[in-house]
Design an enzyme around this catalytic site. Structure first.
Site, PDB file in Angstrom:
ATOM      1  N   THR A 123       0.839  -1.193   0.000  1.00  0.00           N
ATOM      2  CA  THR A 123       0.000   0.000   0.000  1.00  0.00           C
ATOM      3  C   THR A 123       0.876   1.245   0.000  1.00  0.00           C
ATOM      4  O   THR A 123       2.036   1.202   0.457  1.00  0.00           O
ATOM      5  CB  THR A 123      -0.918   0.033   1.243  1.00  0.00           C
ATOM      6  OG1 THR A 123      -1.580   1.299   1.330  1.00  0.00           O
ATOM      7  CG2 THR A 123      -0.122  -0.178   2.518  1.00  0.00           C
ATOM      8  N   ASP A 124       0.326   2.345  -0.497  1.00  0.00           N
ATOM      9  CA  ASP A 124       1.046   3.621  -0.438  1.00  0.00           C
ATOM     10  C   ASP A 124       1.256   4.073   0.998  1.00  0.00           C
ATOM     11  O   ASP A 124       2.164   4.863   1.293  1.00  0.00           O
ATOM     12  CB  ASP A 124       0.310   4.703  -1.232  1.00  0.00           C
ATOM     13  CG  ASP A 124      -1.128   4.930  -0.782  1.00  0.00           C
ATOM     14  OD1 ASP A 124      -1.636   4.166   0.063  1.00  0.00           O
ATOM     15  OD2 ASP A 124      -1.754   5.876  -1.283  1.00  0.00           O
ATOM     16  N   GLU A 125       0.457   3.557   1.922  1.00  0.00           N
ATOM     17  CA  GLU A 125       0.523   4.016   3.307  1.00  0.00           C
ATOM     18  C   GLU A 125       1.806   3.595   4.024  1.00  0.00           C
ATOM     19  O   GLU A 125       2.134   4.130   5.076  1.00  0.00           O
ATOM     20  CB  GLU A 125      -0.704   3.533   4.078  1.00  0.00           C
ATOM     21  CG  GLU A 125      -2.003   4.134   3.574  1.00  0.00           C
ATOM     22  CD  GLU A 125      -3.171   3.876   4.510  1.00  0.00           C
ATOM     23  OE1 GLU A 125      -2.964   3.942   5.734  1.00  0.00           O
ATOM     24  OE2 GLU A 125      -4.278   3.611   4.011  1.00  0.00           O
ATOM     25  N   TYR A 147      -2.368  -0.554  10.775  1.00  0.00           N
ATOM     26  CA  TYR A 147      -2.557  -1.172   9.457  1.00  0.00           C
ATOM     27  C   TYR A 147      -1.317  -1.018   8.595  1.00  0.00           C
ATOM     28  O   TYR A 147      -0.763  -2.005   8.075  1.00  0.00           O
ATOM     29  CB  TYR A 147      -3.768  -0.566   8.745  1.00  0.00           C
ATOM     30  CG  TYR A 147      -3.744  -0.792   7.256  1.00  0.00           C
ATOM     31  CD1 TYR A 147      -3.857  -2.074   6.717  1.00  0.00           C
ATOM     32  CD2 TYR A 147      -3.587   0.280   6.373  1.00  0.00           C
ATOM     33  CE1 TYR A 147      -3.812  -2.288   5.344  1.00  0.00           C
ATOM     34  CE2 TYR A 147      -3.548   0.081   4.997  1.00  0.00           C
ATOM     35  CZ  TYR A 147      -3.657  -1.196   4.488  1.00  0.00           C
ATOM     36  OH  TYR A 147      -3.603  -1.409   3.129  1.00  0.00           O
ATOM     37  N   LYS A 151       1.517  -3.756   7.122  1.00  0.00           N
ATOM     38  CA  LYS A 151       1.842  -3.906   5.702  1.00  0.00           C
ATOM     39  C   LYS A 151       3.328  -3.670   5.460  1.00  0.00           C
ATOM     40  O   LYS A 151       3.960  -4.378   4.661  1.00  0.00           O
ATOM     41  CB  LYS A 151       1.002  -2.951   4.866  1.00  0.00           C
ATOM     42  CG  LYS A 151      -0.491  -3.227   4.884  1.00  0.00           C
ATOM     43  CD  LYS A 151      -0.831  -4.590   4.302  1.00  0.00           C
ATOM     44  CE  LYS A 151      -0.790  -4.592   2.797  1.00  0.00           C
ATOM     45  NZ  LYS A 151      -1.256  -5.898   2.242  1.00  0.00           N
TER      46      LYS A 151
END
Length: 315
Positions: A123-125, A147, A151
């Site tokens: 994810t970009d996060e 979260y 990841k």
């Protein structure tokens, strides 16, 4: 013909990837543990293909994988708010589950064929937020919440298993996905559901966080582009090329839903979320170098998406 696994095949992004692979004529072994976000009605569509097989199982409980070319892992707990309330399921799926898959791949015998390439959805996060500019694949990871931390941990496992055990991999980092079929805990379908229920949309941090929007169909096309390139041991960002503050997205949803520009009465600004990222932005020149580019336009797609959810209540 390619043989691929797709985990989370009944989830939002996983279903788009599954559909694209089936349409290519590839053999697809679908995995899903059938949580509350899984769309079980998709099984009827997918099982109409003779090149599809399904197994209901949690990725952390898998004991065996058949010979395949790619193991595409879209399975994940992905709701940031839920991770803040209780992170355990995020640790189980996004870290323990990924480790189990990596171990299953590394134990595959190589006397018959090449071990499968692990295609991991990140994810970009994992980069954290960025007020201006863009994140590149080489940037240091700086997650902001449970979260994204889970990841990022999975990404590190993939890289470590590659270096130690020689596993071949692709790490894929998309921006905010949207489209028909997303469970109503994400911004667009959740906003429509709140309006259907006559409730205000609780918009975090005054709606100022900025998000980049990427259609799930374009995400799935990005997967195919990478697989067909034959590249391995690479990280790819993928973005939709369109960003705006969440308040602007919600204004559009209200305008489509009610045919009015009077949005003030439909939004609740009273909530601020812990660990809120102000903006995500990715540079995806590397993927575009494989002749991929987003085809879906947010301004053209949003009307149909709102109308779809407006006419379909999802529990």
């Amino acid at each position: 013909m390619k043989v691929v696994y797709v985990t989370g095949c009944l989830g939002f992004i996983g279903s788009y990837v599954t559909r694209k692979c089936l349409e290519k004529g590839w053999m697809v072994y679908g995995i899903d543990k059938c949580t509350y976000v899984s769309n079980l009605s998709l099984l009827q569509e997918f099982e109409a293909y003779t090149n599809f097989r399904f197994e209901k199982i949690d990725i952390k409980d898998m004991k065996h994988i058949y010979d395949c070319d790619y193991f595409i892992n879209t399975a994940a707990e992905s709701h940031v708010g839920n991770s803040i309330i209780d992170s355990q399921t995020f640790i189980d799926s996004n870290i323990v589950g990924v480790k189990n898959l990596l171990d299953l791949i590394r134990h595959k015998p190589t006397n018959i064929s090449r071990r499968p390439i692990f295609f991991h959805f990140s994810t970009d996060e994992v980069y954290g937020d960025i007020e201006s500019g863009e994140h590149f694949e080489s940037d240091i990871l700086n997650p902001s919440n449970p979260y994204s931390a889970a990841k990022a941990s999975a990404d590190m496992l993939v890289l470590a298993w590659s270096r130690t055990y020689g596993i071949e991999y692709i790490i894929f980092r998309p921006t905010n996905n949207y489209g028909v079929g997303q469970y109503p805990e994400k911004l667009i379908p959740l906003s429509v559901k709140q309006l259907m229920r006559g409730k205000k949309i609780r918009l975090h941090n005054n709606g100022t966080p900025i998000r980049n929007w990427l259609h799930a169909s374009d995400t799935a096309e990005g997967v195919l582009s990478i697989i067909e390139s034959g590249n391995v041991n690479e990280i790819y960002n993928i973005a939709g090329g369109f960003e705006q503050p969440n308040i602007e997205t919600v204004k559009e949803i209200i305008k489509i839903f009610y045919s009015t520009d009077d949005w003030e009465n439909y939004i609740d600004f009273s909530y601020s979320r812990e660990g809120q990222d102000v903006r995500y932005a990715l540079n995806d020149d590397k993927l575009r170098g494989l002749n991929w580019e987003p085809k879906k336009k947010f301004k053209e797609e949003i009307n149909n998406i709102v109308e779809y959810y407006k006419n379909k209540f999802i529990w």
